[in-house]
Design an enzyme around this catalytic site. Structure first.
Site, PDB file in Angstrom:
ATOM      1  N   HIS A  47      49.858  22.642  62.746  1.00  0.00           N
ATOM      2  CA  HIS A  47      50.591  23.809  63.240  1.00  0.00           C
ATOM      3  C   HIS A  47      49.575  24.860  63.694  1.00  0.00           C
ATOM      4  O   HIS A  47      48.362  24.661  63.547  1.00  0.00           O
ATOM      5  CB  HIS A  47      51.509  24.380  62.154  1.00  0.00           C
ATOM      6  CG  HIS A  47      50.822  24.687  60.857  1.00  0.00           C
ATOM      7  ND1 HIS A  47      49.938  25.723  60.707  1.00  0.00           N
ATOM      8  CD2 HIS A  47      50.848  24.061  59.655  1.00  0.00           C
ATOM      9  CE1 HIS A  47      49.482  25.743  59.486  1.00  0.00           C
ATOM     10  NE2 HIS A  47      50.005  24.737  58.809  1.00  0.00           N
TER      11      HIS A  47
HETATM   12  P1  TYD Z   1      51.664  24.815  54.526  1.00  0.00           P
HETATM   13  O1  TYD Z   1      50.874  25.987  54.950  1.00  0.00           O
HETATM   14  O2  TYD Z   1      52.813  24.406  55.398  1.00  0.00           O
HETATM   15  O3  TYD Z   1      50.697  23.585  54.285  1.00  0.00           O
HETATM   16  P2  TYD Z   1      50.076  22.585  55.365  1.00  0.00           P
HETATM   17  O4  TYD Z   1      49.764  23.430  56.575  1.00  0.00           O
HETATM   18  O5  TYD Z   1      48.845  22.033  54.743  1.00  0.00           O
HETATM   19  O6  TYD Z   1      51.097  21.547  55.638  1.00  0.00           O
HETATM   20  O7  TYD Z   1      52.191  25.081  53.065  1.00  0.00           O
HETATM   21  C1  TYD Z   1      52.863  24.092  52.293  1.00  0.00           C
HETATM   22  C2  TYD Z   1      53.841  24.794  51.362  1.00  0.00           C
HETATM   23  O8  TYD Z   1      53.147  25.686  50.491  1.00  0.00           O
HETATM   24  C3  TYD Z   1      54.879  25.627  52.080  1.00  0.00           C
HETATM   25  O9  TYD Z   1      56.126  25.365  51.475  1.00  0.00           O
HETATM   26  C4  TYD Z   1      54.511  27.053  51.825  1.00  0.00           C
HETATM   27  C5  TYD Z   1      53.688  27.002  50.564  1.00  0.00           C
HETATM   28  N1  TYD Z   1      52.573  27.980  50.602  1.00  0.00           N
HETATM   29  C6  TYD Z   1      52.683  29.161  49.902  1.00  0.00           C
HETATM   30  O10 TYD Z   1      53.703  29.440  49.255  1.00  0.00           O
HETATM   31  N2  TYD Z   1      51.633  30.048  49.926  1.00  0.00           N
HETATM   32  C7  TYD Z   1      50.497  29.795  50.607  1.00  0.00           C
HETATM   33  O11 TYD Z   1      49.551  30.618  50.594  1.00  0.00           O
HETATM   34  C8  TYD Z   1      50.400  28.568  51.362  1.00  0.00           C
HETATM   35  C9  TYD Z   1      49.173  28.229  52.158  1.00  0.00           C
HETATM   36  C10 TYD Z   1      51.453  27.689  51.308  1.00  0.00           C
END
Ligand code: TYD
Length: 137
Positions: A47
């Site tokens: 993303h």
């Molecule tokens: P996400 O940023 O979508 O991870 P990736 O890009 O590696 O797929 O985050 C995964 C999940 O974690 C999403 O449900 C949101 C949660 N999250 C938080 O609550 N706080 C944070 O600081 C981050 C990075 C993720």
């Protein structure tokens, strides 16, 4: 995108590196998170962020960060040194993959967690890039 080399204090007792807001890191750090225990073959990210800037560090092990600034050409950075980080500006499509066993990715972020800042759709990402480049012309 650029690799930032952090200070490295070499010591027979073990090495030490550090970062400070606005010195080694080109923004003020608002949040730190880490990704670990990644099963073989899994991909994280995939993303872009509208505003968020980040520095990604392989604290342990190694992984690849694939970057697309909208040009359609993917640039891959293999991170495997705990004394360097990859700076990624906003509006960059990025994916983390090929994690080694026991890899730990540390991410220093310029903003708190904001769901609205995420762009999950590649087409939307390209459209937003086009819009902002038209607005700048
Ligand atoms: P996400 O940023 O979508 O991870 P990736 O890009 O590696 O797929 O985050 C995964 C999940 O974690 C999403 O449900 C949101 C949660 N999250 C938080 O609550 N706080 C944070 O600081 C981050 C990075 C993720």
């Amino acid at each position: 995108m650029k690799i930032i080399n952090f200070p490295k204090i070499l010591d027979e007792r073990g090495n030490l590196s550090f970062v400070q807001n606005k010195a080694e890191i080109p923004f003020s750090i608002k949040r730190v998170y880490w990704i670990y225990d990644v099963p073989g073959g899994e991909v994280r990210g995939g993303h872009a962020y509208k505003e968020l800037e980040e520095v990604i560090i392989a604290l342990s092990g190694s992984f690849d960060v694939a970057i697309d600034d909208g040009s359609g050409r993917e640039q891959v950075f293999h991170l495997n040194r705990s004394y360097e980080g990859l700076y990624v500006p906003g509006m960059t499509w990025r994916q983390l993959r090929h994690f080694s066993t026991n890899a730990v990715a540390l991410i220093l972020a310029s903003r708190p967690y904001e769901e609205d800042d995420y762009i999950y759709d590649y087409k939307e990402f390209k459209q937003l890039l086009r819009k902002s480049s038209n607005a700048n012309e």
